[in-house]
Design a protein around this motif. Sequence first.
Motif, PDB file in Angstrom:
ATOM      1  N   GLY A  90      -9.363   2.165 -97.814  1.00  0.00           N
ATOM      2  CA  GLY A  90      -8.977   0.966 -98.550  1.00  0.00           C
ATOM      3  C   GLY A  90      -8.162  -0.039 -97.772  1.00  0.00           C
ATOM      4  O   GLY A  90      -7.621  -0.989 -98.340  1.00  0.00           O
ATOM      5  N   THR A  93      -7.603  -3.222 -95.723  1.00  0.00           N
ATOM      6  CA  THR A  93      -8.321  -4.484 -95.505  1.00  0.00           C
ATOM      7  C   THR A  93      -7.637  -5.372 -94.471  1.00  0.00           C
ATOM      8  O   THR A  93      -8.202  -6.376 -94.042  1.00  0.00           O
ATOM      9  N   LYS A  94      -6.396  -5.012 -94.075  1.00  0.00           N
ATOM     10  CA  LYS A  94      -5.634  -5.833 -93.133  1.00  0.00           C
ATOM     11  C   LYS A  94      -5.013  -4.939 -92.067  1.00  0.00           C
ATOM     12  O   LYS A  94      -4.535  -3.843 -92.369  1.00  0.00           O
ATOM     13  N   LYS A 127     -15.095  -5.793 -93.077  1.00  0.00           N
ATOM     14  CA  LYS A 127     -14.242  -5.399 -94.204  1.00  0.00           C
ATOM     15  C   LYS A 127     -12.771  -5.228 -93.847  1.00  0.00           C
ATOM     16  O   LYS A 127     -11.974  -4.789 -94.673  1.00  0.00           O
ATOM     17  N   TYR A 169       2.798  -4.044 -97.014  1.00  0.00           N
ATOM     18  CA  TYR A 169       1.407  -3.850 -97.443  1.00  0.00           C
ATOM     19  C   TYR A 169       1.238  -2.469 -98.076  1.00  0.00           C
ATOM     20  O   TYR A 169       0.653  -2.321 -99.152  1.00  0.00           O
ATOM     21  N   LYS A 174       0.075  -1.523-101.881  1.00  0.00           N
ATOM     22  CA  LYS A 174      -1.248  -0.910-101.975  1.00  0.00           C
ATOM     23  C   LYS A 174      -1.094   0.600-102.073  1.00  0.00           C
ATOM     24  O   LYS A 174      -1.425   1.363-101.151  1.00  0.00           O
ATOM     25  N   SER A 204      -3.056   3.802-100.420  1.00  0.00           N
ATOM     26  CA  SER A 204      -3.613   3.459 -99.119  1.00  0.00           C
ATOM     27  C   SER A 204      -2.479   3.511 -98.093  1.00  0.00           C
ATOM     28  O   SER A 204      -1.469   4.194 -98.316  1.00  0.00           O
ATOM     29  N   LEU A 236      -0.489 -10.093 -99.061  1.00  0.00           N
ATOM     30  CA  LEU A 236      -1.891  -9.825 -98.707  1.00  0.00           C
ATOM     31  C   LEU A 236      -2.439  -8.651 -99.525  1.00  0.00           C
ATOM     32  O   LEU A 236      -3.569  -8.695-100.014  1.00  0.00           O
ATOM     33  N   ALA A 237      -1.639  -7.603 -99.681  1.00  0.00           N
ATOM     34  CA  ALA A 237      -2.073  -6.476-100.515  1.00  0.00           C
ATOM     35  C   ALA A 237      -2.203  -6.909-101.965  1.00  0.00           C
ATOM     36  O   ALA A 237      -3.141  -6.522-102.667  1.00  0.00           O
ATOM     37  N   ARG A 264      -2.942  -9.807-103.097  1.00  0.00           N
ATOM     38  CA  ARG A 264      -4.159 -10.612-103.262  1.00  0.00           C
ATOM     39  C   ARG A 264      -5.370  -9.711-103.467  1.00  0.00           C
ATOM     40  O   ARG A 264      -6.249 -10.010-104.279  1.00  0.00           O
ATOM     41  N   ASP A 265      -5.429  -8.592-102.756  1.00  0.00           N
ATOM     42  CA  ASP A 265      -6.521  -7.622-102.942  1.00  0.00           C
ATOM     43  C   ASP A 265      -6.513  -7.028-104.348  1.00  0.00           C
ATOM     44  O   ASP A 265      -7.564  -6.748-104.923  1.00  0.00           O
ATOM     45  N   LEU A 266      -5.304  -6.810-104.897  1.00  0.00           N
ATOM     46  CA  LEU A 266      -5.160  -6.048-106.136  1.00  0.00           C
ATOM     47  C   LEU A 266      -5.003  -6.921-107.379  1.00  0.00           C
ATOM     48  O   LEU A 266      -4.839  -6.395-108.479  1.00  0.00           O
TER      49      LEU A 266
END
Length: 609
Positions: free
Chosen positions: A49, A51-52, A73, A92, A96, A99, A460-461, A463-465
């Motif tokens: 999981g 992404t960054k 990805k 992050y 997240k 992860s 950033l995390a 934004r993913d969630l």
Amino acid sequence: MTTAAVAQLQAEVNRLRHELSTVRAHEQAPTGESIFVGQYLVERLVQLGVTKMFGVPGDFNLGFLDFVEDHSKIDWVGNCNELNAAYAADGYARVKEGSLGVLTTTFGVGELSAINGIAGAFSEHVPILHIVGVPSTSQQKNKPMLHHTLGDGRYDAYHLAAQHVVISSTSLINKETAAAEIDRVLTECLVMARPVYLMLPTDLAYERIPSYRLKTPLSTEPPANDPDVEQFALDEIAKLIEEAGQDAIILVDACAIRHSVKKEVHELIQRTGFPAYAAPMGKTAVDEQHERYGGIYVGSISHPEIKEKVENAKVIISIGALKSDFNTGNFTYHIPTSRTIELHSDHTTVQFAEFPGIGMKRLLPKLTARIQPFQPDAKLIPVPSFTLPLPQEDNDIITQTYLWPRMGQFFRPKDIIVAETGTSSFGVLEVPFPSGAVFISQILWGSIGWTVGSTLGAALAGRDLGYKRTILFIGDGSLQLTVQELSAMLRSGVTPIIFVLNNAGYTIERFLHGMERKYNDIANWRWTKLLETFGGEQGKTCQSHLVKTKQELSALLDDPKFAAADKIQLVEMIMQPRDAPRALKRQAELSGKTNRYVAELPEGVGEAV
């Protein structure tokens, strides 16, 4: 057997089970495709999981970074320095959950710059993979006097240093074992919720290996509890609560978040009805709008009603405790062991008995089912109302007593709220957060400036969630340490709201010692010019504000355009240098006595002659 020995044995059992699964996968597809070692590592991260990836490029990691940049990805987030990259990976990972954070640095100069951030993650139980690009396997063998070395042939010096602040490490030396070692450290990172360290030689990153192992997902579940020991522990817990007449409370701390038991804790509170409180590091581990939530317990610093309810309970069910000084009101918990049940990721204690290897992730659902029948009596136990009303003050100064309840009115569900060590982290503790909001602060390690990089990673995390806003509170002194990362925020397109508490220096330090000392002063920057300096365009990609009064601050908070957070915004708030939250003042008083800065001189010593 000690808890550490049991954990080590369980980790080895898990590793062997995974190896058996991969062997079976290979037997089913013996002629599978090959993949570069560097690609294998990236694919494993994507499966988990991630992404960054954060970090700074350097000549020993550039080849590996090609694999990262070419993958669809995962994105490379270039940071201004390696310390900030470590902070970003930390933030992050905290958001997240389940992860991990990842940073990549180069050999020596890069990795040593990051080590403070890794140490903080170790201290606070945050899973981070630190990938270090290192010289080729032949260079490590022949030991030439390469740049970034100490010049004495010790190519393992930095690895040895890192071992003090990671739970597991590996130096990849050949392609035959590379995949298995990658799998091992990643698994231990996630299961133990602590950083790991991986040395990736330049040549080995481009060695081809079979890809069949990727078909077997890594297991990040904690090991199973011994059923007989677990049952005995459950019997003892239930007996203790029953003997106490169901007079029990639940106290939740940081490791409930780090070891992914928030859902299990919610079920425990919901189905049993026992009152719940949190330690500072456990803030938002429990929904702060829940009817059975009573607020933050910080030992003697707690509000009197909270202190009375927690310390007078006949049984305390402690979940994921980290009993540091700032997390316990300078060790002023008044909770005897004879009344305490402690649940941890790798052991359980009931009064004076310890049960190594009995982890809370698997124990909690069974405990909930076991003590749910106590609910009728548990729900009769009164819980203080966790509120923070806005004070009526006869001035227009932005005081600490006004700021934090006013901010509480601004917060929304699905906000990520980041508070810097010191004034901000103490002030925001007493603010009830909306359901679904997340709190991030580094209360144990306490590295000032940590929140700037962490805000980047958290945003950033988030934004993913699907989190709506990321909000940072930081003092002017702390921001000066890591301010460069504002440029990475602009470059990455995240839109945090950054409240800068301009109180002319290090306020927490002033209260600890040296209220009038020059070493607690700083240069006053032009704070509202920073975002433009770092590449933002005022009114388009960024917006800065200066507020000096309650009225100006309140008008800004009520502005829908500001609250929408559609661009990065910085708010400079002018505050008094000698004003601090109630809890900080009390903590500083306790810490000052512990530190004993002022020596008791013999009579006559130091007097004028």
